[in-house]
Design a protein around this motif. Structure first.
Motif, PDB file in Angstrom:
ATOM      1  N   UNK A   6      33.129  47.109  38.001  1.00 48.59           N
ATOM      2  CA  UNK A   6      32.923  48.139  36.992  1.00 48.59           C
ATOM      3  C   UNK A   6      31.626  47.859  36.254  1.00 48.59           C
ATOM      4  N   UNK A   7      31.714  47.814  34.946  1.00 48.19           N
ATOM      5  CA  UNK A   7      30.519  47.528  34.144  1.00 48.19           C
ATOM      6  C   UNK A   7      30.427  46.051  33.766  1.00 48.19           C
ATOM      7  N   UNK A   8      31.361  45.239  34.243  1.00 45.89           N
ATOM      8  CA  UNK A   8      31.394  43.821  33.889  1.00 45.89           C
ATOM      9  C   UNK A   8      30.761  42.971  34.986  1.00 45.89           C
ATOM     10  N   UNK A   9      30.159  41.864  34.556  1.00 47.88           N
ATOM     11  CA  UNK A   9      29.504  40.926  35.463  1.00 47.88           C
ATOM     12  C   UNK A   9      30.207  39.577  35.364  1.00 47.88           C
ATOM     13  N   UNK A  10      30.534  38.978  36.511  1.00 54.15           N
ATOM     14  CA  UNK A  10      31.182  37.668  36.551  1.00 54.15           C
ATOM     15  C   UNK A  10      30.378  36.729  37.444  1.00 54.15           C
ATOM     16  N   UNK A  11      30.034  35.580  36.909  1.00 58.90           N
ATOM     17  CA  UNK A  11      29.349  34.552  37.693  1.00 58.90           C
ATOM     18  C   UNK A  11      30.363  33.517  38.153  1.00 58.90           C
ATOM     19  N   UNK A  16      29.616  43.699  44.835  1.00 52.53           N
ATOM     20  CA  UNK A  16      30.201  44.788  44.064  1.00 52.53           C
ATOM     21  C   UNK A  16      31.644  45.015  44.478  1.00 52.53           C
ATOM     22  N   UNK A  17      32.513  45.117  43.494  1.00 53.58           N
ATOM     23  CA  UNK A  17      33.929  45.421  43.723  1.00 53.58           C
ATOM     24  C   UNK A  17      34.235  46.694  42.945  1.00 53.58           C
ATOM     25  N   UNK A  18      34.472  47.775  43.682  1.00 53.38           N
ATOM     26  CA  UNK A  18      34.612  49.082  43.053  1.00 53.38           C
ATOM     27  C   UNK A  18      36.053  49.551  42.922  1.00 53.38           C
ATOM     28  N   UNK A  19      36.983  48.833  43.555  1.00 52.96           N
ATOM     29  CA  UNK A  19      38.367  49.302  43.559  1.00 52.96           C
ATOM     30  C   UNK A  19      39.314  48.349  42.840  1.00 52.96           C
ATOM     31  N   UNK A  20      38.818  47.703  41.791  1.00 53.90           N
ATOM     32  CA  UNK A  20      39.642  46.769  41.016  1.00 53.90           C
ATOM     33  C   UNK A  20      39.183  46.786  39.565  1.00 53.90           C
ATOM     34  N   UNK A  21      40.133  46.697  38.637  1.00 49.96           N
ATOM     35  CA  UNK A  21      39.786  46.647  37.224  1.00 49.96           C
ATOM     36  C   UNK A  21      39.196  45.284  36.873  1.00 49.96           C
ATOM     37  N   UNK A  22      38.275  45.287  35.933  1.00 49.31           N
ATOM     38  CA  UNK A  22      37.606  44.049  35.542  1.00 49.31           C
ATOM     39  C   UNK A  22      38.588  43.027  34.978  1.00 49.31           C
ATOM     40  N   UNK A  23      39.575  43.500  34.204  1.00 46.61           N
ATOM     41  CA  UNK A  23      40.544  42.561  33.624  1.00 46.61           C
ATOM     42  C   UNK A  23      41.368  41.871  34.711  1.00 46.61           C
ATOM     43  N   UNK A  24      41.642  42.596  35.796  1.00 47.54           N
ATOM     44  CA  UNK A  24      42.398  42.012  36.897  1.00 47.54           C
ATOM     45  C   UNK A  24      41.572  40.955  37.615  1.00 47.54           C
ATOM     46  N   UNK A  25      40.316  41.272  37.894  1.00 46.07           N
ATOM     47  CA  UNK A  25      39.458  40.304  38.587  1.00 46.07           C
ATOM     48  C   UNK A  25      39.219  39.076  37.720  1.00 46.07           C
TER      49      UNK A  25
END
Length: 383
Positions: A199-204, A236-245
């Protein structure tokens, strides 16, 4: 490896004097056994009251186990509560420690999947006890431990002292902790070599850490899947919510189930009921993520929590979820739940979108349910 720190035997609803010898280990990791004999007598203990184990020593501190046979919370007398209590908490120190409770009676229950553990806790004079208000439902405990036959079980409590305040007010690390080190990596991003856009979130994150915990990440980051990707520096992961990831990453790094404050979401107000439904949906999303990335321990924990928290409005969607992601335990729990519902509740289930999806996509599930109902009725006739 944990060192033995004594045993407490509860018999006839109280602590046996013969086990009241203080046992201490100099190791920073130790375990104490709580043997519950005559379980039926311990059930006479009122809700909110505990039976204390004998004192024992781990990491230079005195501890005890608080066993609440009928729960610690007034409106939850249907559960067993277990807490670790630090006794010498009047020295002004904050002792950082991890602990877990596990059953030792049955071989299958010694698997780490069944152990109830917790993230590092700070034991102090203001918070001298930490534990699980809902360690296990009483009916589940009695069924799974076969208490009608033996009327006894043994709980193992492992304690690992991670660090404690020294006299100068600083912190002295007593024992290396791989999960704490991984948790530090997750937050400070040192050495991170892959980035996820959800989504709009970035995770390293760190390729090696992810690959070590997931075969899917191994293939994606180091295996054949990598060769077919133009770039894996940013995924990019487009089919998952950021909170879940984020929760998935947190579990991979810490091996701890994300803290969703279930105790706060189980209140009876309308506002909290909405939060509880959101929590249940979040669990389903997390199970899907765990299955997608083959994080089996997380998948099992999500499945176990969903089994304990289904209702008439959610059971059909959970049954679909179980069939889609091969969750045999959740599927069996859903079928058993449906079998015992009243006609009016069955009408509600049948009218749900989830049930219509089952009819259209998984007709074999209906055959299984019918077969179980027939088998159950035949047993009643034979009796």
């Amino acid at each position: 490896m944990s060192s033995f720190a004594g045993v407490s035997v509860l018999d006839d609803g109280m602590l046996c004097p013969s086990t009241m010898t203080f046992v201490s280990t100099s190791s920073d990791c130790g375990y104490h056994l709580l043997v519950v004999k005559g379980y039926a007598r311990t059930k006479e203990t009122p809700n909110g009251q505990s039976i204390l184990s004998h004192d024992f020593g781990v990491g230079g501190y005195r501890w005890s186990i608080k066993y609440y046979p009928n729960g610690i919370i007034s409106d939850r007398a249907d559960v067993v509560s277990l807490y670790v209590h630090r006794l010498d908490d009047d020295d002004g120190k904050h002792v950082e420690a991890k602990f877990s409770f596990s059953f030792v009676d049955e071989v299958e229950w010694q698997n780490p999947v069944y152990i109830r553990g917790m993230k590092t806790c700070s034991f102090s004079s203001d918070a001298s006890s930490w534990g699980f208000y809902k360690f296990m439902k009483i009916d589940a405990l009695e069924r799974l431990m076969n208490l009608d036959k033996d009327d006894c079980f043994t709980i193992r409590c492992d304690i690992m002292v991670c660090n404690a305040e020294n006299d100068a007010g600083g912190t002295q690390v007593l024992l290396p902790d791989i999960h704490r080190n991984l948790n530090n990596l997750l937050h400070n991003k040192v050495g991170a070599d892959v980035t996820f856009e959800v989504g709009s979130d970035i995770f390293s994150a760190h390729r090696c850490v992810l690959a070590a915990q997931s075969k899917v990440f191994m293939a994606q980051l180091f295996g054949p899947m990598k060769e077919g990707s133009a770039s894996l520096d940013v995924i990019q992961i487009k089919d998952m919510e950021a909170t879940t990831f984020k929760a998935l990453l947190s579990f991979i790094y810490t091996d701890s189930f994300p803290d969703m404050k279930e105790d706060e979401m189980s209140q009876a107000t309308e506002e909290e009921a909405v939060k509880y439904e959101m929590w249940r949906q979040w669990l389903q999303n997390l199970l899907v993520a765990a299955d997608r990335y083959d994080v089996q321990r997380l998948k099992y924990i999500c499945e176990k929590e969903l089994c304990k928290n289904m209702c008439v409005s959610s059971v059909a969607s959970m049954l679909v979820l179980a069939e889609q992601h091969h969750c045999h335990r959740l599927k069996e729990a859903c079928l058993k739940f449906i079998q015992v519902q009243s006609p009016s509740c069955l009408q509600t289930i049948i009218a749900s979108k989830g049930w219509q999806h089952i009819i259209a996509t998984y007709p074999s599930v209906l055959n299984e349910l019918i077969a179980k109902v027939i088998a159950s009725n035949q047993q009643l006739v034979l009796k």
